[in-house]
Structures are given as C-alpha cells and as structure tokens.
Design a protein around this motif. Structure first.
Motif, PDB file in Angstrom:
ATOM      1  N   ILE A   1       0.620  -1.352  -0.091  1.00 40.61           N
ATOM      2  CA  ILE A   1       0.001  -0.347   0.138  1.00 40.61           C
ATOM      3  C   ILE A   1       0.782   1.497  -0.151  1.00 40.61           C
ATOM      4  O   ILE A   1       1.968   1.511   0.962  1.00 40.61           O
ATOM      5  CB  ILE A   1      -0.832   0.058   1.167  1.00 40.61           C
ATOM      6  CG1 ILE A   1      -1.661  -1.393   1.003  1.00 40.61           C
ATOM      7  CG2 ILE A   1      -1.728   1.288   1.333  1.00 40.61           C
ATOM      8  CD1 ILE A   1      -3.086  -1.435   2.442  1.00 40.61           C
ATOM      9  N   LEU A   2       1.198   2.106  -1.044  1.00 40.35           N
ATOM     10  CA  LEU A   2       2.295   3.079  -1.706  1.00 40.35           C
ATOM     11  C   LEU A   2       1.608   4.725  -0.337  1.00 40.35           C
ATOM     12  O   LEU A   2       2.073   5.201   0.282  1.00 40.35           O
ATOM     13  CB  LEU A   2       1.633   3.695  -2.862  1.00 40.35           C
ATOM     14  CG  LEU A   2       2.162   2.678  -3.738  1.00 40.35           C
ATOM     15  CD1 LEU A   2       2.845   3.880  -4.972  1.00 40.35           C
ATOM     16  CD2 LEU A   2       4.035   2.376  -3.144  1.00 40.35           C
ATOM     17  N   ALA A   3       0.083   4.495  -0.571  1.00 34.46           N
ATOM     18  CA  ALA A   3      -0.487   5.148   0.356  1.00 34.46           C
ATOM     19  C   ALA A   3      -2.199   5.231   0.242  1.00 34.46           C
ATOM     20  O   ALA A   3      -2.619   4.706  -0.027  1.00 34.46           O
ATOM     21  CB  ALA A   3      -0.160   6.817  -0.263  1.00 34.46           C
ATOM     22  N   THR A   4      -2.295   6.164   1.611  1.00 33.35           N
ATOM     23  CA  THR A   4      -3.875   6.333   1.322  1.00 33.35           C
ATOM     24  C   THR A   4      -4.809   7.709   1.332  1.00 33.35           C
ATOM     25  O   THR A   4      -3.297   8.761   2.352  1.00 33.35           O
ATOM     26  CB  THR A   4      -4.092   5.441   2.648  1.00 33.35           C
ATOM     27  OG1 THR A   4      -3.458   5.983   3.775  1.00 33.35           O
ATOM     28  CG2 THR A   4      -4.068   4.019   2.465  1.00 33.35           C
TER      29      THR A   4
ATOM     30  N   ALA B   1      -5.316  10.211  -1.759  1.00 29.18           N
ATOM     31  CA  ALA B   1      -4.436   9.029  -1.549  1.00 29.18           C
ATOM     32  C   ALA B   1      -3.212   9.534  -3.046  1.00 29.18           C
ATOM     33  O   ALA B   1      -2.181   8.798  -2.499  1.00 29.18           O
ATOM     34  CB  ALA B   1      -4.986   7.982  -1.894  1.00 29.18           C
ATOM     35  N   LEU B   2      -3.811   9.567  -4.231  1.00 27.15           N
ATOM     36  CA  LEU B   2      -2.971  10.099  -4.866  1.00 27.15           C
ATOM     37  C   LEU B   2      -1.414  10.528  -5.310  1.00 27.15           C
ATOM     38  O   LEU B   2      -0.206  10.069  -5.024  1.00 27.15           O
ATOM     39  CB  LEU B   2      -3.315  10.158  -6.582  1.00 27.15           C
ATOM     40  CG  LEU B   2      -4.264   8.822  -7.286  1.00 27.15           C
ATOM     41  CD1 LEU B   2      -5.356   9.644  -8.235  1.00 27.15           C
ATOM     42  CD2 LEU B   2      -3.484   7.842  -7.885  1.00 27.15           C
TER      43      LEU B   2
ATOM     44  N   ARG C   1      -0.557  12.281  -2.036  1.00 27.16           N
ATOM     45  CA  ARG C   1       0.734  11.085  -1.267  1.00 27.16           C
ATOM     46  C   ARG C   1       0.852   9.616  -2.278  1.00 27.16           C
ATOM     47  O   ARG C   1       2.714   9.758  -1.390  1.00 27.16           O
ATOM     48  CB  ARG C   1      -0.158  10.443   0.155  1.00 27.16           C
ATOM     49  CG  ARG C   1      -1.240  11.644   0.326  1.00 27.16           C
ATOM     50  CD  ARG C   1      -1.682  10.833   1.831  1.00 27.16           C
ATOM     51  NE  ARG C   1      -2.571  12.159   2.758  1.00 27.16           N
ATOM     52  CZ  ARG C   1      -3.531  11.978   3.670  1.00 27.16           C
ATOM     53  NH1 ARG C   1      -3.879  10.787   3.980  1.00 27.16           N
ATOM     54  NH2 ARG C   1      -3.705  12.990   4.598  1.00 27.16           N
ATOM     55  N   ALA C   2       0.997   9.478  -3.049  1.00 23.14           N
ATOM     56  CA  ALA C   2       2.168   8.310  -3.194  1.00 23.14           C
ATOM     57  C   ALA C   2       2.593   8.881  -4.264  1.00 23.14           C
ATOM     58  O   ALA C   2       3.832   7.843  -4.865  1.00 23.14           O
ATOM     59  CB  ALA C   2       0.905   7.458  -3.690  1.00 23.14           C
TER      60      ALA C   2
ATOM     61  N   TYR D   1       0.150   0.038 -11.165  1.00 24.54           N
ATOM     62  CA  TYR D   1      -0.849   0.902 -10.222  1.00 24.54           C
ATOM     63  C   TYR D   1      -2.501   0.212 -10.003  1.00 24.54           C
ATOM     64  O   TYR D   1      -2.472   0.596 -10.800  1.00 24.54           O
ATOM     65  CB  TYR D   1      -0.430   2.590  -9.990  1.00 24.54           C
ATOM     66  CG  TYR D   1       1.405   2.907 -10.129  1.00 24.54           C
ATOM     67  CD1 TYR D   1       1.847   2.267  -8.720  1.00 24.54           C
ATOM     68  CD2 TYR D   1       1.521   3.482 -10.938  1.00 24.54           C
ATOM     69  CE1 TYR D   1       3.129   2.912  -8.625  1.00 24.54           C
ATOM     70  CE2 TYR D   1       3.612   3.582 -11.004  1.00 24.54           C
ATOM     71  CZ  TYR D   1       3.668   3.397  -9.510  1.00 24.54           C
ATOM     72  OH  TYR D   1       5.032   4.192  -9.226  1.00 24.54           O
TER      73      TYR D   1
ATOM     74  N   VAL E   1      -4.031   3.406  -2.717  1.00 24.82           N
ATOM     75  CA  VAL E   1      -2.765   2.722  -4.225  1.00 24.82           C
ATOM     76  C   VAL E   1      -1.771   1.839  -4.117  1.00 24.82           C
ATOM     77  O   VAL E   1      -1.614   1.818  -2.552  1.00 24.82           O
ATOM     78  CB  VAL E   1      -2.122   4.773  -4.209  1.00 24.82           C
ATOM     79  CG1 VAL E   1      -2.243   4.513  -5.577  1.00 24.82           C
ATOM     80  CG2 VAL E   1      -3.046   5.350  -4.316  1.00 24.82           C
TER      81      VAL E   1
ATOM     82  N   ASP F   1      -6.923   4.780   7.103  1.00 30.24           N
ATOM     83  CA  ASP F   1      -5.949   6.072   6.878  1.00 30.24           C
ATOM     84  C   ASP F   1      -5.446   7.053   7.981  1.00 30.24           C
ATOM     85  O   ASP F   1      -4.626   7.055   7.564  1.00 30.24           O
ATOM     86  CB  ASP F   1      -6.974   7.238   5.741  1.00 30.24           C
ATOM     87  CG  ASP F   1      -6.093   8.028   5.624  1.00 30.24           C
ATOM     88  OD1 ASP F   1      -4.762   8.384   4.956  1.00 30.24           O
ATOM     89  OD2 ASP F   1      -6.512   9.106   5.660  1.00 30.24           O
TER      90      ASP F   1
END
Length: 322
Positions: free
Chosen positions: A6-9, A63-64, A66-67, A134, A166, A291
């Motif tokens: 999980i790259l980011a939330t 989320a995107l 942050r990723a 992704y 993500v 999150d």
C-alpha cells in the motif's frame, strides 16, 4: 513471487456536520439515546450535491498525491459501494473520468459494509498478476440518499464519506492472509431493491426501497460470529489476537465494537474507531479509519487486521503485515 504494498491512503468527508441534536429535529430520537446505544455523536452528510463518485474522486486525489503518482499511471480502479451514483455507468467509470485516468479500467464491487476488505483483496490479486504497476481501491458511500428519515432504527447510524488506497507491486507483500464468507440473507439488511414487473403498463417506472435493517439481529450476528471468525482466521496463521497491534473493524456501532473487543479479551486501545465523529459510513468506514491510522502511526513492523461485515450476510478479514 510478486506481492502488493500500500503506497498511500487518503479519505474525504462532506463538509456538513449533522449532530444527534440535529437529527432529533427530524426523527423521534435524542442525543442521549443515540450516544448510549451507538456511541455516535455526529456524522458527515452530503447536503451540497456531492454524490458517491464525487466523494470517491476527492479521496482518490488525496491518496494519489501522497503516493506521488499521476492518475494516468493507474492500471485499474475498484470502487466498493452499495450507494452508487446509479446502476450504470459504474461509479468507478465516473471516477476514472474525473481523475483523467485514461489508461485505467474500472468496476464497482458491492459487498455492502465489507466492501473495502473485499476490494483490497481483489486489487491484491490484480497486482500479483504482474500485469499492473498501480491500482486504486476506493470505498465510497452517500448513505444519506438511501435513508428513510422516519425510521430511527437506521437513520441515527449512518454518515457519508470515502477512503482510498493506492497499491503497487512489492517483493514482500503487505497483505499476508485473508478469509471471506457469505451467508445469503435478503432480509436482515437491504437497500435499493428494485421490484420486478407484475404487469405490462405505460405507468411502470422503476422505484427502489430505502435502507432497512433488523438492528437486534445484526447486533447478535456480529457479536457472535465475528469474534470467532477473527480467532479462527488468526489461528490459521499461527497467530493469536495478542499478536495483532491494531484492529480496524467496520465502523457500525461503538457498542458492537466494544463487545467484540471484550469477547476477544483485547483492550479498546487496539481498536481504531472514527464513528463517534463520522457515524457508520458503510464500506468507507474501514477505509477512512485505516487512513487515519496510517497517517498517524508508523506501521513498520506492525500487524493490522481489517475486518468487514455487512449485508449478505458478508464478512471477512485481511491480515496486513508492514
């Protein structure tokens, strides 16, 4: 073997806050009753024209960002919801358009309040296939549009919101175990049912029913089945509940979560909750709570169990090891 990480939330809620006192002006209830029975003090409600795809889009954008990736890099989008904008096109298709994710395909997944758990499980398989760099999973609900505001057994619980994650390939996968169940039952919880025709008539026009639930039956099912499910699930991985650092359960009812925690012999400090402020946001509740945990705590070396349960009766758990 390829795994997924999980790259980011991210999460998003509407701006309008509806307190228990606000609800008491519309339905026969009170702040004291709602807090004592559910633990909920307020909820976010979409009163400015935002539909499910709008909430989903905004959570995805967070989320995107942050990723650190562009929507154009996405391979797929899964939206979990049982309050879609409509039956067609899918909410995921609308989010794809809103984000400008022109290389991604998308679809909606409906397992009611268990949606985010089932959505992450599904996305994990696509990432593990090696075909996608992704993927995006979004749990989004506008429950308020499905409520009968004369029915206090349902209306006092629900709020609106969206959470997103993500995913990307990884040599060491975060999602290390899962277990899913469905027990077909059309009556205990239902929403948006469309009746078939009984005759051919120019007056025929599709109508849907409001959300409804048998609250006591739901409470008894969850507090009986879910503790046993979690223990059996962990036992299959040679773990016990004491080995888990955090539990993120469906944000249905604080009293229900407290009962599950007690049945498991665990402190409520290990259970992440946001329903006091956000209410029961259906499938979005776990996504938003996860999150919040992911944003506030360094999860390196931690074990997190996500457990969803909802209409169906559908329930399941994921073990995330960071």
């Amino acid at each position: 073997m390829i795994g997924s990480k999980i790259l980011a939330t991210g999460h998003y809620v509407p701006k309008d806050i509806v307190t228990n006192d606000d609800l008491a002006k519309v339905v026969d209830t009170s702040d004291e009753w709602i807090v004592s029975h559910t633990g909920i003090r307020s909820r976010r409600v979409s009163l400015r024209g935002e539909n499910t795809s709008d909430l989903a889009t905004k959570a995805a954008e967070i989320a995107l960002e942050r990723a650190g990736i562009s929507a154009k890099e996405l391979g797929f989008i899964i939206v979990t919801t049982f309050t879609p904008d409509g039956l067609a096109p899918s909410t995921a298709a609308l989010v794809q358009r809103n984000l400008g994710a022109d290389k991604a395909w998308g679809f909606d997944l409906s397992t009611a309040c268990a949606g985010f758990v089932f959505g992450l499980s599904t996305a994990d398989k696509f990432i593990k296939s090696g075909a996608y760099q992704y993927g995006l999973v979004i749990a989004a609900e506008v429950n308020s549009k499905m409520m009968d505001f004369s029915d206090r057994t349902s209306t006092v619980f629900f709020g609106d919101g969206a959470g997103a994650a993500v995913l990307a390939p990884s040599e060491v996968g975060v999602l290390t175990a899962e277990e899913m169940h469905t027990i077909g039952d059309a009556e205990v919880v239902h929403s948006g049912r469309i009746a078939p025709l009984t005759k051919l008539s120019a007056e025929n026009y599709p109508t849907i029913d409001a959300f409804a639930q048998e609250g006591r039956t739901v409470y008894n099912e969850v507090t009986t089945k879910i503790p046993n499910h979690i223990q059996d699930f962990l036992k299959g991985k040679n773990l016990t509940v004491d080995d888990v650092d955090y539990f993120v359960l469906h944000q249905a009812n604080l009293r229900m979560i407290e009962k599950v925690a007690a049945s498991l012999g665990q402190s409520m400090d290990k259970f992440i909750t946001n329903l006091e402020e956000y209410g029961n946001a259906s499938s979005a509740g776990i996504a938003m709570a996860f999150d919040q945990l992911n944003s506030q705590v360094d999860l390196t070396g931690k074990k997190v169990v996500l457990t969803g349960f909802g209409a169906g009766f559908t329930y399941g758990s994921l073990l995330l090891e960071f």
